[in-house]
Write a protein that holds these residues in place. Structure first.
Motif, PDB file in Angstrom:
ATOM      1  N   LYS A  62       0.933  -1.177   0.005  1.00 14.67           N
ATOM      2  CA  LYS A  62      -0.158   0.215   0.043  1.00 14.67           C
ATOM      3  C   LYS A  62       1.096   1.299   0.254  1.00 14.67           C
ATOM      4  CE  LYS A  62      -3.868  -2.085   2.744  1.00 14.67           C
ATOM      5  NZ  LYS A  62      -4.501  -1.810   4.111  1.00 14.67           N
ATOM      6  N   PRO A  63       0.431   2.155  -0.260  1.00 10.13           N
ATOM      7  CA  PRO A  63       1.141   3.603  -0.081  1.00 10.13           C
ATOM      8  C   PRO A  63       1.951   3.609   1.190  1.00 10.13           C
ATOM      9  CG  PRO A  63      -0.799   4.282  -1.088  1.00 10.13           C
ATOM     10  CD  PRO A  63      -1.016   2.581  -0.850  1.00 10.13           C
ATOM     11  N   ALA A  64       2.978   3.743   1.294  1.00 10.25           N
ATOM     12  CA  ALA A  64       3.571   3.680   2.795  1.00 10.25           C
ATOM     13  C   ALA A  64       4.135   5.123   3.334  1.00 10.25           C
ATOM     14  CB  ALA A  64       5.186   2.896   2.749  1.00 10.25           C
ATOM     15  N   HIS A  65       3.667   6.099   2.777  1.00 10.29           N
ATOM     16  CA  HIS A  65       4.245   7.267   3.481  1.00 10.29           C
ATOM     17  C   HIS A  65       2.929   8.116   4.092  1.00 10.29           C
ATOM     18  CE1 HIS A  65       2.148   8.496  -0.293  1.00 10.29           C
ATOM     19  NE2 HIS A  65       2.227   9.651  -0.277  1.00 10.29           N
ATOM     20  N   VAL A  66       1.818   7.501   4.391  1.00 11.06           N
ATOM     21  CA  VAL A  66       0.940   7.872   4.860  1.00 11.06           C
ATOM     22  C   VAL A  66       0.000   6.924   5.628  1.00 11.06           C
ATOM     23  CG1 VAL A  66      -0.035   9.604   3.017  1.00 11.06           C
ATOM     24  CG2 VAL A  66      -0.774   7.352   2.681  1.00 11.06           C
ATOM     25  N   THR A  67      -0.699   7.422   6.527  1.00 12.15           N
ATOM     26  CA  THR A  67      -1.258   6.143   7.572  1.00 12.15           C
ATOM     27  C   THR A  67      -2.401   5.681   6.944  1.00 12.15           C
ATOM     28  OG1 THR A  67      -2.559   7.736   8.813  1.00 12.15           O
ATOM     29  CG2 THR A  67      -0.392   7.354   9.486  1.00 12.15           C
ATOM     30  N   GLN A  68      -2.959   4.447   7.447  1.00  7.09           N
ATOM     31  CA  GLN A  68      -4.107   4.023   7.041  1.00  7.09           C
ATOM     32  C   GLN A  68      -5.291   4.807   7.200  1.00  7.09           C
ATOM     33  OE1 GLN A  68      -4.946   0.813   5.524  1.00  7.09           O
ATOM     34  NE2 GLN A  68      -6.583   1.770   5.026  1.00  7.09           N
ATOM     35  N   SER A  69      -5.287   5.334   8.339  1.00  4.41           N
ATOM     36  CA  SER A  69      -6.550   6.404   8.764  1.00  4.41           C
ATOM     37  C   SER A  69      -6.464   7.557   7.584  1.00  4.41           C
ATOM     38  CB  SER A  69      -6.217   6.939  10.117  1.00  4.41           C
ATOM     39  OG  SER A  69      -6.430   5.975  10.978  1.00  4.41           O
ATOM     40  N   ASP A  70      -5.291   7.978   7.231  1.00  3.37           N
ATOM     41  CA  ASP A  70      -5.247   9.253   6.102  1.00  3.37           C
ATOM     42  C   ASP A  70      -5.636   8.450   4.796  1.00  3.37           C
ATOM     43  OD1 ASP A  70      -4.133  10.905   7.877  1.00  3.37           O
ATOM     44  OD2 ASP A  70      -1.887  10.449   7.307  1.00  3.37           O
ATOM     45  N   MET A  71      -5.410   7.484   4.503  1.00  2.00           N
ATOM     46  CA  MET A  71      -6.036   6.886   3.227  1.00  2.00           C
ATOM     47  C   MET A  71      -7.515   6.748   3.209  1.00  2.00           C
ATOM     48  SD  MET A  71      -3.367   3.698   1.976  1.00  2.00           S
ATOM     49  CE  MET A  71      -2.990   3.123   3.513  1.00  2.00           C
ATOM     50  N   ASN A  72      -7.875   6.113   4.532  1.00  2.00           N
ATOM     51  CA  ASN A  72      -9.387   5.979   4.749  1.00  2.00           C
ATOM     52  C   ASN A  72     -10.379   7.429   4.440  1.00  2.00           C
ATOM     53  OD1 ASN A  72      -8.887   3.268   5.344  1.00  2.00           O
ATOM     54  ND2 ASN A  72      -8.977   3.547   7.424  1.00  2.00           N
ATOM     55  N   ARG A  73      -9.581   8.613   4.859  1.00  2.00           N
ATOM     56  CA  ARG A  73     -10.104   9.724   4.985  1.00  2.00           C
ATOM     57  C   ARG A  73     -10.203  10.176   3.625  1.00  2.00           C
ATOM     58  NH1 ARG A  73      -7.960  10.508  10.314  1.00  2.00           N
ATOM     59  NH2 ARG A  73      -5.915  11.199   9.442  1.00  2.00           N
ATOM     60  N   SER A  74      -9.091   9.939   2.857  1.00  5.27           N
ATOM     61  CA  SER A  74      -9.192  10.442   1.468  1.00  5.27           C
ATOM     62  C   SER A  74     -10.060   9.519   0.703  1.00  5.27           C
ATOM     63  CB  SER A  74      -7.667  10.244   0.791  1.00  5.27           C
ATOM     64  OG  SER A  74      -6.677  10.771   1.482  1.00  5.27           O
ATOM     65  N   VAL A  75     -10.323   8.515   0.711  1.00  7.35           N
ATOM     66  CA  VAL A  75     -11.359   7.700   0.151  1.00  7.35           C
ATOM     67  C   VAL A  75     -12.834   8.023   0.505  1.00  7.35           C
ATOM     68  CG1 VAL A  75     -12.389   5.358  -0.221  1.00  7.35           C
ATOM     69  CG2 VAL A  75     -10.113   5.599  -0.295  1.00  7.35           C
ATOM     70  N   SER A  76     -12.951   8.701   1.601  1.00  8.31           N
ATOM     71  CA  SER A  76     -14.411   9.088   2.055  1.00  8.31           C
ATOM     72  C   SER A  76     -14.404  10.313   1.347  1.00  8.31           C
ATOM     73  CB  SER A  76     -14.460   9.183   3.750  1.00  8.31           C
ATOM     74  OG  SER A  76     -13.983   7.679   4.291  1.00  8.31           O
ATOM     75  N   ALA A  77     -13.489  11.144   1.336  1.00 10.65           N
ATOM     76  CA  ALA A  77     -13.811  12.649   0.912  1.00 10.65           C
ATOM     77  C   ALA A  77     -13.779  12.355  -0.704  1.00 10.65           C
ATOM     78  CB  ALA A  77     -12.685  13.494   1.128  1.00 10.65           C
TER      79      ALA A  77
END
Length: 570
Positions: A62-77
């Motif tokens: 997965k993208p390793a330079h951001v947290t899983q929570s950051d990815m989840n927020r990006s997907v939600s937005a």
């Protein structure tokens, strides 16, 4: 802005009414401006797999330079943006029907096209995966399904006509398009595992009916390709690689038990390998449409779509996501081999910069486009997830993708890729299978004969589904074996045949000491081989050497294996 006006008679009554109007105004302002909730939504099922699922798949980065929570927020937005822009339920001809608003290519036959079965399938997958974030997800899903059923195909009523138009005459007027129906049927399986099938729609029954009476009946050809629509022939050799949704086909197999879906998967991998070895050996690319046998690019302007139907263009651009998901979800190394090839090529071509990807390429990698758009970039980022060597590429890709907003086609496919990259696209039947080590990978190999240079025994054990071992043509018996290096408990093999396969053969094992085995024991005997992929299990045997002993060929040629895998205990 919401404005509330009130006319009152008398001061005391007016103040009391204004007080209540202010309360009402506060309540209204708390309601989201894009809302599809109905009176029946109190009965909506709670999601079994609410977003975010954030699954980690073996062998996938997965993208390793951001947290899983950051990815989840990006997907939600991104989903919230996508929903507000493209998800509609304003059909006067079908109250309660939802659709994904998008542009089309092709002739709408006098109707005003609002969307397509393609968009309907995308939307249904997205709605099922976003349940938990979006409390309206099941309402949306059921509304999309209502439209899919109302706008049935003129050819096979178990499929969807490819155009959505706000006119009852459009319902049942158009023929189908394969991609939309594959996604719709797959989404029904997702919906079953998300909400269960005890509500107003029995999702699983609908999926099985669509798979068996719609997709298999109309799209699976006699040669085990998938054709272009229910108007196409069962003998057709023309196919669209963006329809090669291999992980969908595995889900179809799981809910129907029909082996035809594994046959389709095996055949499409063979079609790809034949095509790529001749036309795109350096890039791994494939054309928008593939025709004939042996496979080749379709001619320009095929089906009157556009000139570039013989190139890697706006249809084929979706292919890398479809292929890498087969490896991510089901562990098929053939998917990894293709994804790695594509990722290695595009990294070099773009200087490892997603913004340098172009919207179209010739088979040799020459650009025919001039700018970066998500429907080209994002699937190639997804391809990079199959190998840790592509971490920088995946990181840069995520940063490019998460804020990219363009049009229906690119935005929708971008969202699907983001769901995959973030681990929020889950396997509908369960969790990812535990990876099992191939004990024969890159081990010393020996064969009774080889067809010539480039077809040595070791090619069947190198993990590369383009290279292969091939024996002399026209002779029986022939054999190939691997030296595991030490005695192991062996309980199964996978044989991935090229077109030259065995009808009758044995799997044999030996635990002889020394460098050349003499004594062999039969672990399994096959008398009805039909090529493709054979997965053979047997009672565990202690063995250092494992052999395929070919007794009768299925073709006038020799025996040929892309891969010979061995499984058991380490």
């Amino acid at each position: 802005m919401i404005m509330v006006r009130s006319r009152t008679n008398g001061t005391r009554h007016g103040k009391r009414q204004w007080k209540w109007m202010k309360i009402l105004l506060m309540v209204v302002l708390l309601v989201p401006t894009v809302s599809f909730l109905s009176e029946n939504d109190a009965q909506a099922a709670a999601p079994n797999r609410p977003f975010p699922q954030q699954v980690d798949y073996p062998g996938i980065i997965k993208p390793a330079h951001v947290t899983q929570s950051d990815m989840n927020r990006s997907v939600s937005a991104y989903y919230d943006y996508w929903k507000s822009k493209y998800l509609k339920h304003d059909l006067k001809s079908l109250p309660g029907g939802f659709y994904v608003k998008g542009n089309i290519t092709g002739d709408p036959d006098g109707f005003k096209a609002l969307g397509s079965s393609e968009g309907q399938g995308y939307g249904m997958i997205i709605a099922a995966l976003m349940a938990g974030h979006d409390p309206e997800a099941q309402t949306i899903y059921n509304g999309l399904f209502k439209t899919a059923r109302a706008y049935k195909s003129s050819g096979n009523p178990n499929l969807m006509g490819w155009i959505v138009a706000d006119d009852v005459r459009a319902q049942g007027h158009f023929g189908s398009a394969t991609d939309g129906d594959l996604d719709i049927a797959y989404s029904l399986i997702l919906a079953h595992y998300q909400w269960g099938s005890d509500g107003e729609i029995h999702y699983l029954n609908e999926a099985r009916k669509m798979i068996n009476e719609g997709i298999k009946a109309s799209y699976v050809t006699n040669q085990r390709r998938v054709n272009l629509g229910d108007w196409d022939s069962k003998n057709a050799l023309n196919t669209r690689p963006s329809d090669w949704m291999l992980s969908h086909f595995r889900a179809f197999h799981e809910v129907t038990g029909d082996p035809v879906w594994i046959e389709v998967i095996d055949n499409l991998y063979q079609v790809y390998n034949q095509f790529s070895s001749r036309y795109s050996s350096a890039t791994g690319l494939i054309s928008d449409f593939v025709v004939e046998d042996p496979p080749k690019p379709a001619p320009e302007y095929y089906l009157d779509e556009f000139k570039e139907t013989n190139q890697y263009y706006y249809n084929a651009s979706r292919f890398p996501l479809r292929i890498v998901m087969d490896y991510a979800f089901y562990g098929d190394p053939r998917g990894k081999a293709v994804a790695d090839k594509l990722a290695n090529w595009i990294k070099s071509k773009s200087g490892n910069k997603p913004a340098n990807v172009k919207n179209g390429y010739k088979m040799d990698g020459t650009p025919i486009g001039d700018y970066a758009t998500a429907v080209f970039v994002s699937p190639l980022i997804a391809a990079g997830t199959a190998n840790g060597a592509h971490q920088t590429w995946v990181n840069a890709g995520w940063d490019w993708m998460k804020n990219k907003k363009e049009d229906y086609f690119s935005d929708t496919y971008n969202l699907l890729c983001m769901l995959y990259l973030s681990g929020n696209w889950w396997i509908p039947s369960g969790q990812a299978p535990e990876p099992v080590e191939n004990l024969a990978l890159n081990k010393p190999a020996f064969a009774s004969s080889i067809e010539g240079t480039g077809f040595e025994a070791g090619k069947a054990f190198d993990g590369n589904l383009v290279s292969r071992w091939a024996s002399n043509e026209g002779t029986d018996p022939e054999w190939i074996y691997v030296d595991l290096g030490s005695t192991r408990s062996v309980s199964g093999v996978k044989l991935k045949w090229e077109d030259a396969y065995a009808i009758q053969f044995k799997i044999q094992v030996s635990s002889d000491a020394g460098g050349t085995p003499v004594h062999w024991t039969d672990a399994a005997t096959i008398s009805n081989g039909d090529g493709g992929e054979d997965e053979i299990t047997f009672t565990p045997q202690n063995a250092r050497y494992v052999r395929m002993y070919g007794i009768q060929r299925g073709t006038p040629y020799g025996y040929s294996l892309y891969e010979f895998e061995v499984y058991g205990e380490n």
